[in-house]
Design a protein around this motif. Structure first.
Motif, PDB file in Angstrom:
ATOM      1  N   GLU A 167     -10.844  -0.063   1.393  1.00  0.00           N
ATOM      2  CA  GLU A 167     -11.120  -1.413   0.876  1.00  0.00           C
ATOM      3  C   GLU A 167     -10.075  -1.814  -0.161  1.00  0.00           C
ATOM      4  OE1 GLU A 167     -14.545  -3.395  -1.885  1.00  0.00           O
ATOM      5  OE2 GLU A 167     -15.236  -2.159  -0.209  1.00  0.00           O
ATOM      6  N   LYS A 168      -9.766  -0.903  -1.078  1.00  0.00           N
ATOM      7  CA  LYS A 168      -8.779  -1.195  -2.118  1.00  0.00           C
ATOM      8  C   LYS A 168      -7.389  -1.401  -1.529  1.00  0.00           C
ATOM      9  CE  LYS A 168     -11.253   1.093  -5.839  1.00  0.00           C
ATOM     10  NZ  LYS A 168     -11.234   2.189  -6.822  1.00  0.00           N
ATOM     11  N   ALA A 212       0.861  -1.184   0.000  1.00  0.00           N
ATOM     12  CA  ALA A 212       0.000   0.000   0.000  1.00  0.00           C
ATOM     13  C   ALA A 212       0.889   1.223   0.000  1.00  0.00           C
ATOM     14  CB  ALA A 212      -0.917  -0.005   1.222  1.00  0.00           C
ATOM     15  N   GLY A 213       1.103   1.794  -1.163  1.00  0.00           N
ATOM     16  CA  GLY A 213       2.070   2.866  -1.272  1.00  0.00           C
ATOM     17  C   GLY A 213       1.529   4.257  -1.424  1.00  0.00           C
ATOM     18  N   LEU A 214       0.374   4.434  -2.093  1.00  0.00           N
ATOM     19  CA  LEU A 214      -0.041   5.782  -2.458  1.00  0.00           C
ATOM     20  C   LEU A 214      -1.550   5.906  -2.610  1.00  0.00           C
ATOM     21  CD1 LEU A 214       0.745   8.667  -3.496  1.00  0.00           C
ATOM     22  CD2 LEU A 214       0.829   7.659  -5.786  1.00  0.00           C
ATOM     23  N   LEU A 273      -6.611  -2.304   1.538  1.00  0.00           N
ATOM     24  CA  LEU A 273      -6.591  -3.535   2.332  1.00  0.00           C
ATOM     25  C   LEU A 273      -6.626  -4.788   1.461  1.00  0.00           C
ATOM     26  CD1 LEU A 273      -8.889  -2.404   5.262  1.00  0.00           C
ATOM     27  CD2 LEU A 273      -6.409  -2.835   5.356  1.00  0.00           C
ATOM     28  N   SER A 274      -7.146  -4.651   0.237  1.00  0.00           N
ATOM     29  CA  SER A 274      -7.158  -5.804  -0.669  1.00  0.00           C
ATOM     30  C   SER A 274      -5.839  -5.935  -1.435  1.00  0.00           C
ATOM     31  CB  SER A 274      -8.330  -5.715  -1.648  1.00  0.00           C
ATOM     32  OG  SER A 274      -8.099  -4.703  -2.608  1.00  0.00           O
ATOM     33  N   GLY A 275      -4.901  -4.997  -1.204  1.00  0.00           N
ATOM     34  CA  GLY A 275      -3.584  -5.132  -1.791  1.00  0.00           C
ATOM     35  C   GLY A 275      -3.253  -4.202  -2.939  1.00  0.00           C
ATOM     36  N   GLU A 276      -4.139  -3.307  -3.295  1.00  0.00           N
ATOM     37  CA  GLU A 276      -3.809  -2.383  -4.383  1.00  0.00           C
ATOM     38  C   GLU A 276      -2.754  -1.393  -3.904  1.00  0.00           C
ATOM     39  OE1 GLU A 276      -6.918  -0.638  -6.733  1.00  0.00           O
ATOM     40  OE2 GLU A 276      -8.265  -2.307  -6.258  1.00  0.00           O
TER      41      GLU A 276
END
Length: 110
Positions: A97-98, A69-71, A100-103
């Motif tokens: 949500e995004k 989770a970078g940005l 935490l799902s790895g985006e």
């Protein structure tokens, strides 16, 4: 989840993100206004924090880095702080949500 906000964002946005349930730091309140984008990116990694910025330079860093989770890129153009707060408040559940799902990069657009 922890967030580090770039200097081009209002400090009140860190307060809003905290109110929404996340730990949020602003470079101004952390005494980092003169730090380069690269230094802020490195600090965020050390803090296990996601950068929040309107600056597209962070997009390239996020794509090269590959952190989970970078940005959070606020690609909202020139809007008032009020409009910024409304946009973030409305979209924050989806942002989280995004992330935490790895985006690694979540982009907010108008």
């Amino acid at each position: 989840m922890r967030f580090l906000l770039d200097e081009h964002l209002p400090t009140g946005l860190a307060t809003l993100i905290s109110e929404l349930g996340s730990d949020a730091l602003h470079v101004k309140t952390e005494g980092l206004l003169s730090a380069s984008d690269g230094d802020l990116w490195t600090l965020a990694a050390k803090l296990d924090a996601t950068v929040v910025s309107k600056d597209s330079d962070f997009l390239a860093m996020a794509q090269r880095d590959g952190r989970r989770a970078g940005l959070v890129h606020l690609n909202l153009g020139n809007i008032s702080n009020r409009e910024l707060y409304m946009a973030v408040r409305a979209s924050w559940p989806q942002v989280m949500e995004k992330l935490l799902s790895g985006e690694p990069v979540v982009e907010l657009r108008p």
